[in-house]
Design a protein around this motif. Structure first.
Motif, PDB file in Angstrom:
ATOM      1  N   ASN A   1       0.805  -1.217   0.000  1.00 13.60           N
ATOM      2  CA  ASN A   1       0.000   0.000   0.000  1.00 13.60           C
ATOM      3  C   ASN A   1       0.841   1.272   0.000  1.00 13.60           C
ATOM      4  O   ASN A   1       0.304   2.369  -0.103  1.00 13.60           O
ATOM      5  N   ASN A   2       2.159   1.131   0.128  1.00 12.20           N
ATOM      6  CA  ASN A   2       3.016   2.310   0.166  1.00 12.20           C
ATOM      7  C   ASN A   2       3.258   2.868  -1.231  1.00 12.20           C
ATOM      8  O   ASN A   2       3.410   2.120  -2.201  1.00 12.20           O
ATOM      9  N   ARG A   3       3.318   4.195  -1.310  1.00 10.59           N
ATOM     10  CA  ARG A   3       3.715   4.904  -2.527  1.00 10.59           C
ATOM     11  C   ARG A   3       4.891   5.802  -2.152  1.00 10.59           C
ATOM     12  O   ARG A   3       4.858   6.487  -1.132  1.00 10.59           O
ATOM     13  N   TYR A   4       5.925   5.800  -2.998  1.00 10.85           N
ATOM     14  CA  TYR A   4       7.191   6.442  -2.652  1.00 10.85           C
ATOM     15  C   TYR A   4       7.559   7.506  -3.688  1.00 10.85           C
ATOM     16  O   TYR A   4       7.338   7.322  -4.884  1.00 10.85           O
ATOM     17  N   ARG A   5       8.173   8.570  -3.192  1.00 13.98           N
ATOM     18  CA  ARG A   5       8.703   9.610  -4.080  1.00 13.98           C
ATOM     19  C   ARG A   5      10.102   9.994  -3.599  1.00 13.98           C
ATOM     20  O   ARG A   5      10.277  10.377  -2.431  1.00 13.98           O
TER      21      ARG A   5
ATOM     22  N   VAL B   1       6.827   9.130   1.721  1.00 12.00           N
ATOM     23  CA  VAL B   1       6.086   7.864   1.759  1.00 12.00           C
ATOM     24  C   VAL B   1       4.637   8.131   2.144  1.00 12.00           C
ATOM     25  O   VAL B   1       4.359   8.843   3.120  1.00 12.00           O
ATOM     26  N   ILE B   2       3.724   7.567   1.365  1.00 17.72           N
ATOM     27  CA  ILE B   2       2.295   7.592   1.681  1.00 17.72           C
ATOM     28  C   ILE B   2       1.830   6.154   1.825  1.00 17.72           C
ATOM     29  O   ILE B   2       2.031   5.335   0.929  1.00 17.72           O
TER      30      ILE B   2
ATOM     31  N   MET C   1       2.272  13.499   5.668  1.00 21.53           N
ATOM     32  CA  MET C   1       3.087  12.499   4.983  1.00 21.53           C
ATOM     33  C   MET C   1       4.374  12.211   5.753  1.00 21.53           C
ATOM     34  O   MET C   1       4.868  13.058   6.496  1.00 21.53           O
ATOM     35  N   ILE C   2       4.904  11.018   5.534  1.00 20.02           N
ATOM     36  CA  ILE C   2       6.188  10.638   6.110  1.00 20.02           C
ATOM     37  C   ILE C   2       7.303  11.138   5.193  1.00 20.02           C
ATOM     38  O   ILE C   2       7.210  11.016   3.966  1.00 20.02           O
ATOM     39  N   CYS C   3       8.349  11.684   5.772  1.00 17.59           N
ATOM     40  CA  CYS C   3       9.512  12.137   5.013  1.00 17.59           C
ATOM     41  C   CYS C   3      10.781  11.621   5.681  1.00 17.59           C
ATOM     42  O   CYS C   3      11.002  11.879   6.868  1.00 17.59           O
ATOM     43  N   TYR C   4      11.586  10.883   4.928  1.00 13.44           N
ATOM     44  CA  TYR C   4      12.914  10.487   5.378  1.00 13.44           C
ATOM     45  C   TYR C   4      13.930  11.384   4.678  1.00 13.44           C
ATOM     46  O   TYR C   4      14.060  11.332   3.453  1.00 13.44           O
ATOM     47  N   ASP C   5      14.612  12.226   5.439  1.00 10.41           N
ATOM     48  CA  ASP C   5      15.686  13.041   4.885  1.00 10.41           C
ATOM     49  C   ASP C   5      16.994  12.277   5.063  1.00 10.41           C
ATOM     50  O   ASP C   5      17.441  12.044   6.199  1.00 10.41           O
TER      51      ASP C   5
END
Length: 342
Positions: free
Chosen positions: A35-39, A146-147, A287-291
């Motif tokens: 179910n995850n969508r990544y950018r 990540v959504i 939204m989740i953000c990994y820097d």
């Protein structure tokens, strides 16, 4: 743009990743969620503006973004080379399939690229990464957004799901009407022709919505058996899906997203508002953000980077044709602006 990583913490559920071990753990923990969508983005400082929004920051023309997209779509759909390109792949040509092709060939659209594959998104984060030193800490980082659609229950409707429900409802209504009125003629042509109802003027009303990767999207099929298919070579390689960001011409996608979260909606209602200041999709949380530190990204890419682009002669040719079409429109609009000033 964001000036600091801390500034982003007000906008995203943000995590800083400073080691390859941390990154590997994150990939292991979240990559199994279908179910995850990544950018992936190669600079953490960038806001999530669409290519049409960025295009309008650098050019002066006398039409709205919506009208520009309309003109560009009309030219692309009408072009004989584009028609042949889709015909060879047995893909019906329509506004969404054309827009997906435009997005994957570098033309301005209101779409943001996401992927169903975390390794593809991370490869985009590394692609074109600038390793030059800077005094600003944020310049040392890329971002992975990540959504999780299983958490974002109110995001459930992709464009394909909306159209699928519409087609099912249309068929039921048609059958009921024919049973009740067997001798009355009825025009059901829209249910037989995908291009009759997959239109930019309707898509533009979905001010925040998903257009899903073909293999995960529900099948939208007309009464004649015509299927909504968005496939193009780059989209297949990138397992690409899109988010339409259309609330207004300057708002980044994360701001569009955050004004729709549950807490934001509750604040709006508690202020005494009679209606929400937006339509369409509601979201649940930020939204989740990994820097991710660039040196970590560089280390990850040495073993894991994925090839992102189709470099075939045919793909290069259609890319050139699309950019020629865009250049022609831009020349015309620039001349119109010059004449109007004169």
């Amino acid at each position: 743009m964001y000036n600091t990583l801390e500034e982003k913490s007000d906008v995203f559920n943000r995590v800083t990743v400073d080691s390859i071990e941390e990154l590997n753990t994150i990939v292991s923990n979240i990559s199994g969620n279908d179910n995850n969508r990544y950018r992936g983005v190669n600079e953490a400082k960038y806001t999530m503006l669409t290519s049409i929004q960025r295009f309008y920051q650098n050019i002066k023309i006398n039409v709205s973004q919506n009208e520009y997209i309309s003109q560009l779509l009309y030219r692309v759909k009408s072009d004989s080379d584009v028609k042949n390109y889709f015909n060879k792949q047995n893909i019906p040509i329509n506004d969404i399939s054309c827009m997906a092709l435009m997005q994957h060939q570098g033309l301005p659209t209101p779409m943001l690229d996401f992927s169903t594959d975390i390794n593809i998104a991370l490869s985009f984060a590394e692609d074109g990464m600038n390793m030059a030193s800077s005094s600003n800490k944020i310049d040392d980082y890329v971002s992975l957004y990540v959504i999780d659609l299983s958490v974002e229950t109110e995001v459930a409707a992709s464009v394909q799901q909306i159209y699928q429900r519409g087609m099912v409802s249309g068929k039921l209504m048609l059958n009921e009407f024919r049973q009740e009125n067997p001798n009355t003629p009825v025009n059901a042509s829209i249910l037989y022709d995908m291009d009759r109802f997959i239109k930019w003027k309707d898509i533009s009303g979905f001010s925040l919505s998903f257009i899903e990767y073909q293999q995960k999207a529900p099948g939208v099929v007309t009464l004649s058996g015509q299927q909504l298919d968005l496939t193009n070579p780059n989209l297949v390689k990138q397992k690409g899906c899109f988010v339409l960001n259309l609330h207004n011409e300057s708002m980044p996608m994360e701001d569009n997203w955050n004004m729709r979260t549950l807490s934001s909606r509750n604040q709006i209602w508690s202020s005494g508002a009679q209606k929400l200041p937006f339509s369409g999709v509601h979201t649940y949380e930020k939204m989740i953000c990994y820097d991710i530190k660039k040196v970590v990204m560089e280390e990850w890419a040495r073993r894991n980077k994925v090839e992102l682009y189709d470099n075939s002669t045919e793909n290069k040719a259609i890319k050139q044709k699309l950019h020629d079409i865009q250049d022609d429109i831009q020349d015309e609009l620039t001349k119109d602006l010059t004449h109007s000033r004169g």
